[in-house]
Design a protein around this motif. Sequence first.
Motif, PDB file in Angstrom:
ATOM      1  N   SER A 114       0.798  -1.216   0.000  1.00 40.76           N
ATOM      2  CA  SER A 114       0.000   0.000   0.000  1.00 40.76           C
ATOM      3  C   SER A 114       0.835   1.271   0.000  1.00 40.76           C
ATOM      4  CB  SER A 114      -0.889  -0.019   1.252  1.00 40.76           C
ATOM      5  OG  SER A 114      -1.694   1.116   1.308  1.00 40.76           O
ATOM      6  N   LYS A 115       0.274   2.282  -0.604  1.00 40.20           N
ATOM      7  CA  LYS A 115       0.808   3.641  -0.526  1.00 40.20           C
ATOM      8  C   LYS A 115      -0.376   4.575  -0.403  1.00 40.20           C
ATOM      9  CE  LYS A 115       5.244   3.858  -2.653  1.00 40.20           C
ATOM     10  NZ  LYS A 115       6.064   4.508  -3.651  1.00 40.20           N
ATOM     11  N   ALA A 116      -0.107   5.828  -0.092  1.00 45.77           N
ATOM     12  CA  ALA A 116      -1.207   6.789  -0.072  1.00 45.77           C
ATOM     13  C   ALA A 116      -1.613   7.106  -1.508  1.00 45.77           C
ATOM     14  CB  ALA A 116      -0.770   8.051   0.646  1.00 45.77           C
ATOM     15  N   VAL A 117      -2.905   7.356  -1.707  1.00 45.21           N
ATOM     16  CA  VAL A 117      -3.391   7.760  -3.031  1.00 45.21           C
ATOM     17  C   VAL A 117      -4.312   8.975  -2.889  1.00 45.21           C
ATOM     18  CG1 VAL A 117      -3.272   5.602  -4.350  1.00 45.21           C
ATOM     19  CG2 VAL A 117      -5.196   5.966  -2.832  1.00 45.21           C
ATOM     20  N   LEU A 118      -4.434   9.693  -3.991  1.00 43.41           N
ATOM     21  CA  LEU A 118      -5.406  10.795  -4.043  1.00 43.41           C
ATOM     22  C   LEU A 118      -6.571  10.307  -4.891  1.00 43.41           C
ATOM     23  CD1 LEU A 118      -6.343  13.727  -3.649  1.00 43.41           C
ATOM     24  CD2 LEU A 118      -4.983  14.353  -5.644  1.00 43.41           C
ATOM     25  N   ILE A 119      -7.759  10.303  -4.286  1.00 44.52           N
ATOM     26  CA  ILE A 119      -8.924   9.824  -5.032  1.00 44.52           C
ATOM     27  C   ILE A 119      -9.965  10.925  -5.194  1.00 44.52           C
ATOM     28  CG2 ILE A 119      -8.640   7.383  -4.447  1.00 44.52           C
ATOM     29  CD1 ILE A 119     -10.739   7.725  -2.267  1.00 44.52           C
ATOM     30  N   GLN A 120     -10.779  10.773  -6.236  1.00 46.57           N
ATOM     31  CA  GLN A 120     -11.821  11.755  -6.540  1.00 46.57           C
ATOM     32  C   GLN A 120     -13.158  11.040  -6.605  1.00 46.57           C
ATOM     33  OE1 GLN A 120     -11.029  14.287 -10.006  1.00 46.57           O
ATOM     34  NE2 GLN A 120     -13.201  14.239 -10.519  1.00 46.57           N
ATOM     35  N   ARG A 121     -14.206  11.746  -6.216  1.00 47.95           N
ATOM     36  CA  ARG A 121     -15.533  11.132  -6.271  1.00 47.95           C
ATOM     37  C   ARG A 121     -15.954  10.899  -7.716  1.00 47.95           C
ATOM     38  NH1 ARG A 121     -19.539  14.828  -7.677  1.00 47.95           N
ATOM     39  NH2 ARG A 121     -19.192  16.995  -7.075  1.00 47.95           N
ATOM     40  N   ALA A 122     -16.843   9.926  -7.903  1.00 46.12           N
ATOM     41  CA  ALA A 122     -17.333   9.628  -9.246  1.00 46.12           C
ATOM     42  C   ALA A 122     -18.240  10.765  -9.710  1.00 46.12           C
ATOM     43  CB  ALA A 122     -18.111   8.317  -9.212  1.00 46.12           C
ATOM     44  N   GLY A 123     -18.496  10.821 -10.992  1.00 49.87           N
ATOM     45  CA  GLY A 123     -19.421  11.828 -11.532  1.00 49.87           C
ATOM     46  C   GLY A 123     -18.706  13.110 -11.921  1.00 49.87           C
ATOM     47  N   GLU A 124     -19.471  13.944 -12.641  1.00 50.39           N
ATOM     48  CA  GLU A 124     -18.924  15.224 -13.120  1.00 50.39           C
ATOM     49  C   GLU A 124     -18.756  16.198 -11.960  1.00 50.39           C
ATOM     50  OE1 GLU A 124     -18.614  16.897 -16.543  1.00 50.39           O
ATOM     51  OE2 GLU A 124     -17.945  14.812 -16.725  1.00 50.39           O
ATOM     52  N   LEU A 125     -17.665  16.946 -11.993  1.00 47.87           N
ATOM     53  CA  LEU A 125     -17.498  18.017 -11.017  1.00 47.87           C
ATOM     54  C   LEU A 125     -17.846  19.330 -11.710  1.00 47.87           C
ATOM     55  CD1 LEU A 125     -14.106  17.203  -9.228  1.00 47.87           C
ATOM     56  CD2 LEU A 125     -16.414  16.719  -8.457  1.00 47.87           C
ATOM     57  N   PRO A 126     -18.319  20.325 -10.953  1.00 53.07           N
ATOM     58  CA  PRO A 126     -18.533  21.637 -11.554  1.00 53.07           C
ATOM     59  C   PRO A 126     -17.229  22.131 -12.191  1.00 53.07           C
ATOM     60  CG  PRO A 126     -19.283  21.598  -9.265  1.00 53.07           C
ATOM     61  CD  PRO A 126     -18.638  20.281  -9.526  1.00 53.07           C
ATOM     62  N   GLU A 127     -17.378  22.882 -13.277  1.00 50.50           N
ATOM     63  CA  GLU A 127     -16.231  23.318 -14.073  1.00 50.50           C
ATOM     64  C   GLU A 127     -15.094  23.932 -13.239  1.00 50.50           C
ATOM     65  OE1 GLU A 127     -15.706  22.594 -17.074  1.00 50.50           O
ATOM     66  OE2 GLU A 127     -13.929  23.852 -17.407  1.00 50.50           O
TER      67      GLU A 127
END
Length: 299
Positions: free
Chosen positions: A191-204
């Motif tokens: 394991s290592k640290a990761v940066l994750i983003q939520r699914a779906g479109e983000l506002p521009e």
Amino acid sequence: MSDSNRLRIAIQKSGRLSDDSIALLKAIGVKLQIRDRLLIAHATNLPIDLLRVRDDDIPGLVMDGVVDLGFIGENELEEKMLERKASGKKFEFKTLRRLDYGGCRLSIAVPNEFDYKGVQSLEGKKVATTYPFLLERFFKENNVNASAVMLTGSVEVAPRAGVAHAICDLVSTGATLEANGLREEEEIFQSKAVLIQRAGELPEAKAQLINRFLPRIDGVMQAKESKYIMLHAPKTYLEQVKSLLPGSGNPTVLPLAGSDDTVAVHVVSSETLFWETMEKLKALGCSSILVMPIEKMMG
Ligand code: ATP
Ligand code: MG
């Protein structure tokens, strides 16, 4: 609820990932004022709010879309994914970057007196862990009938306490295992640290901010691995000098004021310069050999 136009990032409040995550945010230009007891911290120069929580909560917050981004260990993330899969909950997210901190492995360890002869030795045994889903996946993949005993803390004392025959816990140096009379036998997850983003479109505006951050994160990680090397070299040995410089592209060669037979060589190297190489350079007649850290880099 806070302003939905602000990018919301979940980080571990206090623990092994907090300092490095905050250091990374600062290194990419986010100015933060963190008050120790507060759940929320605001960036002072950008529309960003930090949600400071226990690391266990971070994958769920991202998967439920409560925050836009999260810094989390892959071990927690994978465990939460398996848990959600098992209970039919949604577990979508995007991994933006694998980071250069939080490195550890999830391993099975047994008491020193355990006569371990491979995975089959675990047949019918109890293994204490905070990661039952990862552990059970390992059992299944290896056709072992063993059971995971869930403990949220002090996993390493479980065998002595008579709670389990073995443990499955995070290891980085192995010192904790050794101190508890345990021996690492199977590495089941890295394991290592990761940066994750939520699914779906983000506002521009949020998407644009993230797009600006990602190259900065790459630059910070690259800079940490790189060195700026400077030296004075005799012109006649320039080719030999170049061939000694590690993992580098084309060096910059500059004239030295007041000297016809010596030049200055500057190079950005993806590796450091070892003492042995510096000695070889010196033997070729090089002088003023400097190896310097790099703070930031951009392509
Ligand atoms: P929290 O209170 O936030 O739940 P925690 O006790 O679960 O904290 P920490 O011990 O702070 O978690 O570890 C957080 C993460 O750091 C781990 O999930 C793992 O990804 C990473 N890590 C790196 N090295 C180690 C290590 N030697 N032991 C445990 N975790 C490590
Ligand atoms: Mg935790």
